[in-house]
Design an enzyme around this catalytic site. Structure first.
Site, mmCIF file in Angstrom:
data_model
loop_
_atom_site.group_PDB
_atom_site.id
_atom_site.type_symbol
_atom_site.label_atom_id
_atom_site.label_comp_id
_atom_site.label_asym_id
_atom_site.label_seq_id
_atom_site.Cartn_x
_atom_site.Cartn_y
_atom_site.Cartn_z
ATOM 1 N N ASN A 1 7.199 0.932 -1.663
ATOM 2 C CA ASN A 1 6.995 0.399 -3.004
ATOM 3 C C ASN A 1 8.053 -0.639 -3.356
ATOM 4 O O ASN A 1 9.211 -0.522 -2.969
ATOM 5 C CB ASN A 1 7.005 1.531 -4.033
ATOM 6 C CG ASN A 1 5.899 2.531 -3.765
ATOM 7 O OD1 ASN A 1 4.948 2.207 -3.049
ATOM 8 N ND2 ASN A 1 6.018 3.725 -4.311
ATOM 9 N N HIS B 1 9.337 -2.990 1.878
ATOM 10 C CA HIS B 1 8.522 -4.169 1.557
ATOM 11 C C HIS B 1 9.115 -5.039 0.445
ATOM 12 O O HIS B 1 8.404 -5.804 -0.187
ATOM 13 C CB HIS B 1 7.093 -3.723 1.192
ATOM 14 C CG HIS B 1 6.350 -3.133 2.345
ATOM 15 N ND1 HIS B 1 5.239 -2.330 2.210
ATOM 16 C CD2 HIS B 1 6.575 -3.236 3.683
ATOM 17 C CE1 HIS B 1 4.810 -1.972 3.418
ATOM 18 N NE2 HIS B 1 5.610 -2.496 4.313
ATOM 19 N N SER C 1 -1.618 5.611 2.194
ATOM 20 C CA SER C 1 -2.836 5.687 3.000
ATOM 21 C C SER C 1 -2.533 5.509 4.494
ATOM 22 O O SER C 1 -3.444 5.582 5.313
ATOM 23 C CB SER C 1 -3.828 4.623 2.534
ATOM 24 O OG SER C 1 -3.259 3.336 2.722
HETATM 25 P P1 OAD Z 1 -2.425 2.473 -0.665
HETATM 26 O O1 OAD Z 1 -3.015 1.940 -1.935
HETATM 27 O O2 OAD Z 1 -2.981 1.992 0.615
HETATM 28 O O3 OAD Z 1 -2.542 4.045 -0.670
HETATM 29 C C1 OAD Z 1 -2.200 4.778 -1.815
HETATM 30 C C2 OAD Z 1 -2.320 6.248 -1.500
HETATM 31 O O4 OAD Z 1 -1.906 6.947 -2.662
HETATM 32 C C3 OAD Z 1 -3.745 6.694 -1.178
HETATM 33 O O5 OAD Z 1 -3.739 7.478 0.017
HETATM 34 C C4 OAD Z 1 -4.121 7.539 -2.389
HETATM 35 O O6 OAD Z 1 -4.965 8.653 -2.056
HETATM 36 C C5 OAD Z 1 -2.763 8.025 -2.860
HETATM 37 N N1 OAD Z 1 -2.690 8.387 -4.291
HETATM 38 C C6 OAD Z 1 -3.426 7.958 -5.341
HETATM 39 N N2 OAD Z 1 -3.020 8.530 -6.493
HETATM 40 C C7 OAD Z 1 -1.995 9.365 -6.164
HETATM 41 C C8 OAD Z 1 -1.150 10.238 -6.911
HETATM 42 N N3 OAD Z 1 -1.258 10.371 -8.231
HETATM 43 N N4 OAD Z 1 -0.201 10.923 -6.226
HETATM 44 C C9 OAD Z 1 -0.061 10.799 -4.881
HETATM 45 N N5 OAD Z 1 -0.837 10.001 -4.137
HETATM 46 C C10 OAD Z 1 -1.787 9.280 -4.759
HETATM 47 O O7 OAD Z 1 -0.837 2.225 -0.755
HETATM 48 P P2 OAD Z 1 0.256 2.200 0.412
HETATM 49 O O8 OAD Z 1 -0.101 3.137 1.508
HETATM 50 O O9 OAD Z 1 1.571 2.351 -0.255
HETATM 51 O O10 OAD Z 1 2.465 -3.793 0.916
HETATM 52 O O11 OAD Z 1 0.106 0.724 0.910
HETATM 53 C C11 OAD Z 1 1.008 0.213 1.852
HETATM 54 C C12 OAD Z 1 1.281 -1.249 1.613
HETATM 55 O O12 OAD Z 1 0.055 -1.956 1.473
HETATM 56 C C13 OAD Z 1 1.985 -1.548 0.317
HETATM 57 O O13 OAD Z 1 3.387 -1.367 0.388
HETATM 58 C C14 OAD Z 1 1.658 -2.974 0.067
HETATM 59 C C15 OAD Z 1 0.205 -3.003 0.513
HETATM 60 O O14 OAD Z 1 -0.171 -4.138 1.126
HETATM 61 C C16 OAD Z 1 3.091 -4.878 0.399
HETATM 62 O O15 OAD Z 1 3.069 -5.157 -0.784
HETATM 63 C C17 OAD Z 1 3.815 -5.676 1.389
#
Ligand code: OAD
Length: 227
Positions: free
Chosen positions: A88, A105, A172
């Protein structure tokens, strides 16, 4: 016994603070082509659009607060040595009291020179074309865009290799190299994965406890365990 706990957090960690995740149905990329707002090519093509996108994110970050999940992660430091590795770009882990936070990131409240990666400035207001470093070079958001190196990854790998417990929260696991970090954990250590819609962890032989809950609820559960 004091253990070395490593937290690997993603967008879901901050969802309950009101910051949208990227890949959920109402995620940020909806309406925005990723490559337009988060890539070096997008920056060259339309810097105003990119700056506007991050200005909105930065303005929102000034309005939101850490949630229960962030505070419970910080609370782990009372008993353990805790390292937070986050994908984040918000500062909610820091604001909730976590003291060892590594941003893979980048950070929304920082900008950097387009000419030198090491000229980094604190920045909490809007960023515009014409805002320059002390040598006159345009500033850009201090964000790792798609296709760019992740400078902190080697440091993150070392931290994960040394962990006694790994807690993965709200990601994710689709974006590498961040998602690949879990495979560096010692096979013998437990991994906890808090996410209401957890992905499959293919890369690990560890015992994985999936906690299909929100970050706040899942951290309540973790805190109740004798780690
Ligand atoms: P994603 O949006 O891909 O995944 C978010 C995850 O959070 C999903 O698996 C949801 O099920 C989960 N989620 C949703 N609500 C939630 C809650 N209340 N509590 C816990 N989990 C919850 O986000 P990231 O995996 O962080 O990169 O994405 C990785 C990177 O993709 C980010 O850092 C960003 C993006 O491109 C950059 O900005 C460089």
């Amino acid at each position: 016994m004091k253990k070395k706990i490593v937290i690997l957090s993603g967008a879901g960690m901050s969802a309950e603070s009101g910051i949208k995740t990227f890949r959920d149905a109402d995620g940020l990329w909806e309406g925005h082509d990723i490559m337009e707002v988060a890539s070096p090519i997008g920056w060259v093509k339309n810097p105003d659009l990119v700056l506007d996108f991050y200005n909105k994110r930065r303005a929102q970050l000034l309005e939101v607060e850490p949630n229960r999940g962030h505070y419970l992660v910080a609370e782990l430091e009372k008993k353990h040595e805790v390292y937070v590795i986050t994908q984040n770009v918000d500062d909610l882990h820091e604001r909730s009291g976590s003291t060892n936070v590594l941003h893979l990131h980048g950070e929304l409240f920082k900008v950097r020179s387009t000419k030198s990666d090491t000229l980094i400035y604190d920045w909490r207001k809007d960023l515009h074309l014409g805002d320059v470093d002390h040598e006159g070079n345009q500033l850009r958001p201090h964000i790792v865009w798609f296709g760019e190196e992740v400078p902190a990854i080697d440091q993150a790998i070392k931290i994960v290799q040394d962990a006694d417990i790994l807690i993965v929260i709200g990601t994710s696991l689709q974006v590498y190299p961040a998602a690949g970090l879990i495979s560096y954990a010692n096979n013998q250590i437990p991994i906890y994965y808090i996410d209401p819609k957890p992905a499959t962890m293919y890369d690990v032989a560890n015992a994985v406890t999936v906690i299909p809950m929100t970050a706040g609820e899942g951290m309540e559960k973790i805190i109740s365990y004798e780690l």
